[in-house]
Design an enzyme around this catalytic site. Structure first.
Site, PDB file in Angstrom:
ATOM      1  N   LYS A  80       0.853  -1.200   0.000  1.00  0.00           N
ATOM      2  CA  LYS A  80       0.000   0.000   0.000  1.00  0.00           C
ATOM      3  C   LYS A  80       0.881   1.241   0.000  1.00  0.00           C
ATOM      4  CE  LYS A  80      -3.960   1.925   2.610  1.00  0.00           C
ATOM      5  NZ  LYS A  80      -4.825   1.723   3.799  1.00  0.00           N
ATOM      6  N   SER A 155      -9.770   2.206   2.976  1.00  0.00           N
ATOM      7  CA  SER A 155      -8.924   2.987   2.097  1.00  0.00           C
ATOM      8  C   SER A 155      -7.971   2.126   1.272  1.00  0.00           C
ATOM      9  CB  SER A 155      -8.081   3.973   2.920  1.00  0.00           C
ATOM     10  OG  SER A 155      -7.187   3.244   3.760  1.00  0.00           O
ATOM     11  N   SER A 179      -9.689  -0.518   7.130  1.00  0.00           N
ATOM     12  CA  SER A 179      -9.190  -0.368   5.756  1.00  0.00           C
ATOM     13  C   SER A 179      -8.488  -1.590   5.185  1.00  0.00           C
ATOM     14  CB  SER A 179      -8.249   0.832   5.660  1.00  0.00           C
ATOM     15  OG  SER A 179      -8.955   2.005   5.957  1.00  0.00           O
TER      16      SER A 179
END
Lengths: 507, 502
Positions: A80, A155, A179
């Site tokens: 990420k 997210s 997330s």
């Protein structure tokens, strides 16, 4: 020959060990897959073929020399974009950091490199991890591989979408209010948030320091456990990291045993407000666990209902302070205000923050600044911290009655891109089931429970365990996964990306 | 940029006739730890800009702080020396505000949970009176970076072409010591302020936690001053004079602010709560930025750090490392050395206690040690703009020199010549005396004949002495010394002259 990208990380590792494939082949296969489908999915913000292949070659050489560095050595992974990677851009999905290349690695990245996992690239995310749909990325949304018109959650939608679309067998996510788990739920993948402090936060661009936790995004519970073992453990660079060995997560995932285990259904997180198809898959999954010898008890956690409110005070408060460093002075974006001859530092900073931060980020900075300000601190931040204590007490009481707690991971399946973009409150409600675990610091895992009848999209099953007992949730998750795979006759696969016709999909 | 120097001031006597001053002192001390407060970077003073930095002290995205245990121990020792309580559990907090030299745009500090609190420091004034200053708290925090404004005439940000920032100082551990409001000092308020900072400096030096160099900024004082009309019990509005960096300036700045406040109040005005800048050269303060209660730092507990919970064992162990308090030590040494109060104060002011202690230990008499270190050596150092420590003079050399005087080998002026040679690097006192042929003439015959010659050559003077005017012998002594080229013991010469003439 089986497509390498369809294998789980454990299967790839197995074939690497038996020298049926090389890490370079596995890595190249995923790079090819990214090249083929990421134009549609947009899971990646940056792909690093050279770096990944160099790491793969090194893993192959070491294996040839008989020195394999870990169970996952040679298995490629996506990270990420909120995690600092030396020499690779790290933007946290924000214009503010466009082109920023960190001079250092996050601790978890150091561990991935040391364990011999080639890093394919950086995955898309809501800006500074604020959002539940990845639509708040400054670089455009990611798409759900199950239906490209839908969000992959957020997210960390990029990480889960990459795994769901077979662009990577493994990915790193971060979970501040869900997330990792919520995107896993809506993309039909597995996501695990370890106990707070179980994986070092050093090098994670902070959203809310007291809530942030990095963890695995995978397609199987065992893969999550294997990755957890690689990145977990104490770090002297993070004073909040737990100074104890990683719990026996891999053993638990391999045993997959629930006999005699008490499974608590949290009354407040299921039923009303949850999509019927999601609720139905949840109940069936519960029955599968009972069939395998678990005992189900109902538990009540009354303060969980205040969790969302407390979360949306604590998170913006910490975020408003964490994001203050983005001031155009040392790195990242610098914008000069229009029509000012020799602007002051304050004017440059204001213009930069105006241009560099998106609406959701600005919204939360303002909220947090207000909640911390003198005269309001007690009413907002102070009160939210009290709720947090009560939630921890609810968890403690519930864990007296049950070994693990379960619920649907998200109230609904993936919603359509744009649907909730103008309604922050509706967006926030998506994390209602996952937030309490972050407030209390306990670990949580989401795995697919099947497809909802009404839309044919994946639903998620969440398992929560007491702090530092992460292995319990892996054990239950693996048992449920085994039962479901038996029932389905194999893993769930996104239909649109199942064949090679992917490029023909009209966009 | 103009510096306002036109502020009216009231004469000090008038100030005191109408008002009682109240002070609050905040002293920042840079700890002398090898590494920074929250990372492993070095803290060496004067290094090339931005060479002692890392992701943590630069506040790069993702970096996290880790508390320096040595800094915590220093803070606890400071607290114990200030008679404070040590918190069993405390936290760091974030103080949020924007400034280019602050990497994270918040300072990691302590707010409502300081590591030590509720203590006092007894301060001895010039006349020996002891004034007790209550300590509210001492807390730990990190320093900020330093801005350098280039291009303007004043070195300030206004008018500068650009600014450079050096982050070497960012993250250096600080302890901030905060007094409770100091009341009742009256006319002695400025003196109390200076004495407090001086006493604190000596204490911190004895603790060996900081180099306490005010001129290098490793110890800085903010002085809050307000005035209360006599008889009132409501505190007046205060101003905070920032970063005063010498003992003398502390005293002058407090006095100036008292006089300025009084002038404003007498003119019917009111004091603006603000920070003030002290100007050493002109001896005035000027307005800094307005500081009101609207300053909102949005403090909240630092979520990146776990709480600090020093064990009682550690506290006890640290208590065992405390040095003898400088005040008690001073009394003990004064009594052992037999110095008068005035002599002891001179020694203190010259910062010569340690070196005198070593010199006495090396065999010198306390009187001689004091005479050399605070007399000849201090005078020379002062004249040459050096520190006494810059000379090649050791306590052992001074003791050796004193021994040569005591044994009668050298007289006072010869000893000074020997010292000169030592300072010039000619070696130890004995070697210098040998090389320069400095030695009192021990041959009584030569001395006696010189005395007889001088008496014979000065019959008038000799007659006066015979008539009982003993002081007239001085002229004869001088001539004998001259004849002996200085290498005679003046006391002996005097004795011989008086023997002959009385």
């Amino acid at each position: 020959m089986t497509d390498i990208t369809r294998l789980t990380a454990a299967e790839i590792a197995d074939r690497l060990a038996r020298k049926e494939i090389s890490s370079v082949e596995a890595t190249q296969a995923h790079l090819d897959r990214i090249a083929a489908v990421d134009g549609d999915v947009h899971a990646f913000l940056h792909v690093d073929p050279e770096g990944a292949l160099a790491a793969a070659r090194q893993a192959d050489e070491q294996r040839a020399a008989g020195e394999s560095r870990s169970a996952l050595a040679g298995v490629p992974i996506a990270v990420k974009d909120v995690v600092a990677t030396q020499g690779q851009p790290t933007t946290a999905g924000s214009k503010m950091l466009q082109g920023w290349i960190p001079p250092y690695d996050a601790t978890l990245v150091t561990r991935l490199r040391a364990a011999g996992l080639p890093i394919l690239g950086k995955t898309n995310m809501d800006e500074f991890a604020m959002g539940s749909s990845t639509e708040h990325s400054a670089y455009g949304p990611s798409h759900n591989p199950w239906d490209l018109e839908r969000t992959p959650g957020g997210s960390g939608g990029g990480s889960s979408a990459a795994v769901a679309a077979f662009e990577a067998p493994l990915a790193i996510g971060t979970d501040t209010g869900g997330s990792i788990r919520q995107p896993a739920s809506v993309t039909g993948t597995v996501g695990a948030k370890p106990t707070y402090g179980g994986v070092s936060r050093y090098g994670l661009i902070a959203l809310a320091s007291s809530l942030d936790q990095a963890g695995p995004c995978t397609r199987s519970v065992l893969d999550a456990a294997l990755l957890h073992e690689v990145i977990g453990g104490h770090d002297v660079m993070d004073s909040t990291s737990i100074d104890a060995p990683v719990p026996p997560v891999v053993d638990a995932a391999r045993k997959a045993d629930v006999k005699g285990l008490r499974i608590g259904v949290i009354k407040e997180i299921s039923g009303e407000g949850f999509q019927p198809g999601v609720q139905k898959r949840f109940e069936e999954s519960l029955q599968l666990l009972v069939d395998r010898g678990a005992e189900v008890v109902e538990v009540s956690c009354p303060t969980f209902e205040q969790g969302l409110a407390a979360y949306y005070l604590i998170l913006p408060s910490e975020a408003s302070s964490n994001l203050a460093k983005f001031d155009a002075m040392r790195y990242g974006l610098r914008v000069s205000p229009d029509g000012v001859d020799s602007p002051s530092a304050e004017q440059v900073m204001a213009a930069t923050r105006d241009a560099g931060f998106g609406d959701e980020v600005k919204r939360r900075i303002i909220l947090g600044t207000y909640a911390l300000s003198s005269g309001y601190y007690d009413a907002y931040y102070g009160q939210a911290q009290k709720v947090r204590t009560l939630i921890a007490r609810d968890f403690a009481a519930a864990f007296e009655k049950a070994d693990v707690l379960v619920s649907p991971t998200a109230p609904t399946t993936a919603f359509k891109l744009g649907d909730k973009l103008d309604d922050p409150m509706a967006m926030y409600l998506n994390d209602v089931a996952t937030i309490p675990a972050n407030l209390a610091g306990v670990p949580g895992l989401s795995l697919p429970s099947g497809l909802a009848d009404e839309d044919g999209l994946p639903a998620g099953f969440q398992i929560l365990a007491p702090a530092a007992k992460d292995h319990l949730m892996y054990g239950v998750g693996a048992a449920l996964e085994a039962a479901l795979l038996e029932q389905w006759g194999g893993p769930l696969t996104p239909p649109e990306l199942a064949g090679d016709h992917v490029k023909e999909i009209a966009r | 940029m103009s510096v306002a120097t036109t502020d009216a001031v009231l004469p000090y006597d008038e100030v005191l006739a109408k008002y009682d001053p109240v002070m609050g002192l905040e002293v920042h001390v840079e700890l002398g730890t090898a590494t920074k407060m929250f990372c492993g970077c070095a803290t060496t003073f004067g290094a090339e800009p931005n060479t002692q930095t890392c992701p943590v002290c630069l506040g790069l995205p993702g970096a996290l702080p880790v508390v320096n245990a040595a800094a915590v121990e220093s803070a606890i020792r400071i607290g114990l020396a200030l008679n404070c309580q040590v918190a069993e559990w405390c936290r760091f907090a974030r103080k949020n505000y924007f400034y280019p030299d602050m990497p994270k745009n918040f300072q990691t500090s302590q707010y409502d949970e300081p590591i030590v609190f509720d203590g006092y420091l007894d301060v001895e004034l010039d006349d020996g009176e002891v004034f007790r200053v209550d300590i509210e708290r001492a807390h730990m925090e990190e320093d900020t970076g330093k801005s350098l404004h280039v291009g303007g005439s004043t070195g300030r940000i206004q008018g500068a072409d650009y600014s450079l920032v050096d982050y070497n100082r960012a993250g250096i551990p600080l302890v901030e010591i905060v007094t409770r409001p100091i009341r009742g000092a009256g006319e002695r308020a400025p003196e109390v302020a200076r004495a407090f900072v001086a006493t604190l400096r000596d204490l911190l030096k004895a603790l060996d936690v900081s180099d306490v160099k005010m001129e290098q900024g490793s110890m800085r004082c903010d002085a809050n001053v307000s005035l209360m009309p006599k008889g009132a019990d409501q505190l007046g509005t205060r101003t905070e004079t920032k970063n005063v960096n010498s003992l003398r300036s502390v005293e002058r700045a407090v006095r100036y602010e008292m006089c300025r406040h009084a002038a404003v109040l007498e003119a019917g005005g009111s004091i603006l709560q603000e920070t003030r800048h002290w100007h050493e050269d002109t001896g005035v303060t000027t307005s800094g930025r307005p500081k009101s209660d609207a300053d909102d730092y949005r403090y909240f507990p630092e979520p990146d750090l776990v709480p600090v919970a020093p064990s009682r064992e550690l506290v006890d162990q640290l208590r065992g490392t405390l040095p003898e308090p400088p005040g008690e030590r001073r009394k003990r040494l004064q009594s052992a050395w037999g110095y008068s109060d005035l002599e002891m104060r001179d020694v203190m002011n010259a910062g010569a206690v340690e070196i005198i202690e070593e010199t006495v230990a090396a065999g010198a008499t306390p009187a001689a040690a004091r005479k050399w270190w605070t007399g000849e050596l201090a005078r020379r150092a002062n004249a040459e703009g050096k520190a006494v420590s810059d000379f090649n003079v050791t306590p052992a050399y001074v003791a050796e020199l004193d021994g040569m005087v005591a044994s009668g080998r050298l007289n006072d002026s010869m000893a000074r010549q020997v010292l000169e040679g030592v300072i010039n690097g000619e070696g130890a006192p004995t070697a210098v005396a040998d090389a320069r042929g400095l030695e009192l003439v021990q041959d009584d015959g030569a001395l006696e004949s010189a005395v007889d010659e001088v008496i014979a050559a000065n019959p008038d003077v000799a007659a006066k002495v015979r008539d009982g005017k003993v002081q007239a012998a001085g002229a004869l002594i001088g001539q004998v010394m001259k004849a002996m080229k200085g290498q005679a013991d003046a006391a002996k010469v005097r004795e011989l002259i008086l023997q002959r003439l009385t």
